[in-house]
Each structure stands twice: as C-alpha cells, then as structure tokens.
Design a protein around this motif. Sequence first.
Motif, PDB file in Angstrom:
ATOM      1  N   THR A   2      -0.715  -0.509  -9.956  1.00  0.00           N
ATOM      2  CA  THR A   2      -1.929   0.096  -9.407  1.00  0.00           C
ATOM      3  C   THR A   2      -2.001  -0.270  -7.936  1.00  0.00           C
ATOM      4  O   THR A   2      -1.462  -1.297  -7.512  1.00  0.00           O
ATOM      5  N   TRP A   3      -2.638   0.580  -7.164  1.00  0.00           N
ATOM      6  CA  TRP A   3      -2.823   0.347  -5.741  1.00  0.00           C
ATOM      7  C   TRP A   3      -3.927   1.242  -5.233  1.00  0.00           C
ATOM      8  O   TRP A   3      -4.357   2.167  -5.904  1.00  0.00           O
ATOM      9  N   GLN A   4      -4.374   0.926  -4.046  1.00  0.00           N
ATOM     10  CA  GLN A   4      -5.342   1.774  -3.359  1.00  0.00           C
ATOM     11  C   GLN A   4      -4.687   2.262  -2.070  1.00  0.00           C
ATOM     12  O   GLN A   4      -3.998   1.491  -1.391  1.00  0.00           O
ATOM     13  N   ARG A   5      -4.933   3.497  -1.763  1.00  0.00           N
ATOM     14  CA  ARG A   5      -4.395   4.058  -0.523  1.00  0.00           C
ATOM     15  C   ARG A   5      -5.027   3.299   0.650  1.00  0.00           C
ATOM     16  O   ARG A   5      -6.250   3.247   0.771  1.00  0.00           O
ATOM     17  N   PRO A   6      -4.199   2.719   1.517  1.00  0.00           N
ATOM     18  CA  PRO A   6      -4.764   1.954   2.638  1.00  0.00           C
ATOM     19  C   PRO A   6      -5.411   2.869   3.674  1.00  0.00           C
ATOM     20  O   PRO A   6      -4.919   3.962   3.943  1.00  0.00           O
ATOM     21  N   ALA A   7      -6.507   2.411   4.232  1.00  0.00           N
ATOM     22  CA  ALA A   7      -7.184   3.168   5.283  1.00  0.00           C
ATOM     23  C   ALA A   7      -6.473   2.999   6.619  1.00  0.00           C
ATOM     24  O   ALA A   7      -6.713   3.737   7.557  1.00  0.00           O
ATOM     25  N   GLY A   8      -5.604   2.026   6.696  1.00  0.00           N
ATOM     26  CA  GLY A   8      -4.851   1.747   7.910  1.00  0.00           C
ATOM     27  C   GLY A   8      -3.998   0.523   7.686  1.00  0.00           C
ATOM     28  O   GLY A   8      -3.904   0.011   6.583  1.00  0.00           O
ATOM     29  N   GLY A   9      -3.375   0.074   8.748  1.00  0.00           N
ATOM     30  CA  GLY A   9      -2.565  -1.126   8.643  1.00  0.00           C
ATOM     31  C   GLY A   9      -1.094  -0.846   8.417  1.00  0.00           C
ATOM     32  O   GLY A   9      -0.632   0.282   8.558  1.00  0.00           O
ATOM     33  N   PHE A  10      -0.392  -1.892   8.053  1.00  0.00           N
ATOM     34  CA  PHE A  10       1.062  -1.822   7.927  1.00  0.00           C
ATOM     35  C   PHE A  10       1.559  -2.117   6.521  1.00  0.00           C
ATOM     36  O   PHE A  10       2.757  -2.085   6.267  1.00  0.00           O
ATOM     37  N   TYR A  11       0.654  -2.455   5.609  1.00  0.00           N
ATOM     38  CA  TYR A  11       1.057  -2.927   4.292  1.00  0.00           C
ATOM     39  C   TYR A  11       0.326  -2.189   3.181  1.00  0.00           C
ATOM     40  O   TYR A  11      -0.774  -1.691   3.364  1.00  0.00           O
ATOM     41  N   LEU A  12       0.959  -2.195   2.039  1.00  0.00           N
ATOM     42  CA  LEU A  12       0.384  -1.649   0.824  1.00  0.00           C
ATOM     43  C   LEU A  12       0.403  -2.769  -0.213  1.00  0.00           C
ATOM     44  O   LEU A  12       1.419  -3.440  -0.390  1.00  0.00           O
ATOM     45  N   TRP A  13      -0.725  -2.990  -0.854  1.00  0.00           N
ATOM     46  CA  TRP A  13      -0.816  -3.996  -1.908  1.00  0.00           C
ATOM     47  C   TRP A  13      -0.705  -3.319  -3.259  1.00  0.00           C
ATOM     48  O   TRP A  13      -1.394  -2.331  -3.523  1.00  0.00           O
ATOM     49  N   LEU A  14       0.167  -3.843  -4.113  1.00  0.00           N
ATOM     50  CA  LEU A  14       0.351  -3.340  -5.469  1.00  0.00           C
ATOM     51  C   LEU A  14      -0.037  -4.423  -6.461  1.00  0.00           C
ATOM     52  O   LEU A  14       0.190  -5.606  -6.207  1.00  0.00           O
ATOM     53  N   GLY A  47      -3.689 -17.736  -7.350  1.00  0.00           N
ATOM     54  CA  GLY A  47      -3.739 -16.353  -7.821  1.00  0.00           C
ATOM     55  C   GLY A  47      -2.683 -15.489  -7.157  1.00  0.00           C
ATOM     56  O   GLY A  47      -1.830 -15.968  -6.407  1.00  0.00           O
ATOM     57  N   GLY A  48      -2.739 -14.223  -7.418  1.00  0.00           N
ATOM     58  CA  GLY A  48      -1.859 -13.260  -6.780  1.00  0.00           C
ATOM     59  C   GLY A  48      -0.465 -13.170  -7.347  1.00  0.00           C
ATOM     60  O   GLY A  48       0.390 -12.495  -6.780  1.00  0.00           O
ATOM     61  N   ARG A  49      -0.225 -13.832  -8.467  1.00  0.00           N
ATOM     62  CA  ARG A  49       1.129 -13.812  -9.039  1.00  0.00           C
ATOM     63  C   ARG A  49       1.534 -12.424  -9.516  1.00  0.00           C
ATOM     64  O   ARG A  49       2.715 -12.147  -9.665  1.00  0.00           O
ATOM     65  N   ASP A  50       0.554 -11.574  -9.744  1.00  0.00           N
ATOM     66  CA  ASP A  50       0.831 -10.212 -10.208  1.00  0.00           C
ATOM     67  C   ASP A  50       0.650  -9.181  -9.092  1.00  0.00           C
ATOM     68  O   ASP A  50       0.474  -8.000  -9.366  1.00  0.00           O
ATOM     69  N   THR A  51       0.717  -9.634  -7.834  1.00  0.00           N
ATOM     70  CA  THR A  51       0.559  -8.706  -6.710  1.00  0.00           C
ATOM     71  C   THR A  51       1.775  -8.735  -5.799  1.00  0.00           C
ATOM     72  O   THR A  51       2.496  -9.726  -5.711  1.00  0.00           O
ATOM     73  N   ILE A  52       1.967  -7.625  -5.116  1.00  0.00           N
ATOM     74  CA  ILE A  52       3.097  -7.417  -4.210  1.00  0.00           C
ATOM     75  C   ILE A  52       2.563  -6.839  -2.911  1.00  0.00           C
ATOM     76  O   ILE A  52       1.730  -5.929  -2.936  1.00  0.00           O
ATOM     77  N   ARG A  53       3.040  -7.349  -1.789  1.00  0.00           N
ATOM     78  CA  ARG A  53       2.698  -6.757  -0.499  1.00  0.00           C
ATOM     79  C   ARG A  53       3.944  -6.054   0.031  1.00  0.00           C
ATOM     80  O   ARG A  53       4.979  -6.664   0.246  1.00  0.00           O
ATOM     81  N   LEU A  54       3.819  -4.751   0.230  1.00  0.00           N
ATOM     82  CA  LEU A  54       4.920  -3.933   0.745  1.00  0.00           C
ATOM     83  C   LEU A  54       4.625  -3.515   2.176  1.00  0.00           C
ATOM     84  O   LEU A  54       3.538  -3.028   2.474  1.00  0.00           O
ATOM     85  N   ALA A  55       5.608  -3.689   3.041  1.00  0.00           N
ATOM     86  CA  ALA A  55       5.508  -3.178   4.410  1.00  0.00           C
ATOM     87  C   ALA A  55       6.067  -1.756   4.409  1.00  0.00           C
ATOM     88  O   ALA A  55       7.130  -1.507   3.848  1.00  0.00           O
TER      89      ALA A  55
END
Length: 97
Positions: A2-14, A47-55
Amino acid sequence: LTWQRPAGGFYLWLRLAGGLRAREVLTEAIARGVAFVPGDVYHVDGGGRDTIRLAFSGLSPDQLTVAARRLSEALAAVEERRRRARSAAGQVTTRIV
C-alpha cells in the motif's frame, strides 16, 4: 503493498502486507539489482519494519519500470519462500521401522 501518491518530494513510502519485513525483501531485491531503504532506519521506536522508502526522482521512466519489475520479483520470491516454509512446517513425518 500500500502507498499514497506523494504530493511532492523525492521518495515514495510503501507498506508491506502479510507480515513481510523490509530487510527480508531488501536481500532479495539487491540480488536482483534494485535497492531501497528499509523504513526502520527512520523510526527510533523500533517501528517501520514493514515499510520501504523508494527514491524515484533520479531515474528515468524506463529505469523505474525495470526497478518496479525487479522489486515485484523480490517480493514474490520472499512470499514463495515463506509459503514453502509454512508448508514444510505443517508436514508430518512418520517413521516406519
């Protein structure tokens, strides 16, 4: 995922589903030539073990397509390994003497 479309920035969080952990997926992803930052690096509370930050900002659309395919393959490999482990754990071995 799951993710949310970023409003801006350089990364996408999954966010990973089904109990997957980012570091487990990272090992498979690197073997396929793609990497990300596991989300637990950004959490001081464990926390955050189930999250990924994608550039995504430094790659072309074609490179992003290849990266997404490789990440998908890594996720599928982890899921398959977990499925096999669950199946093996459920097997009963009977020894006949």
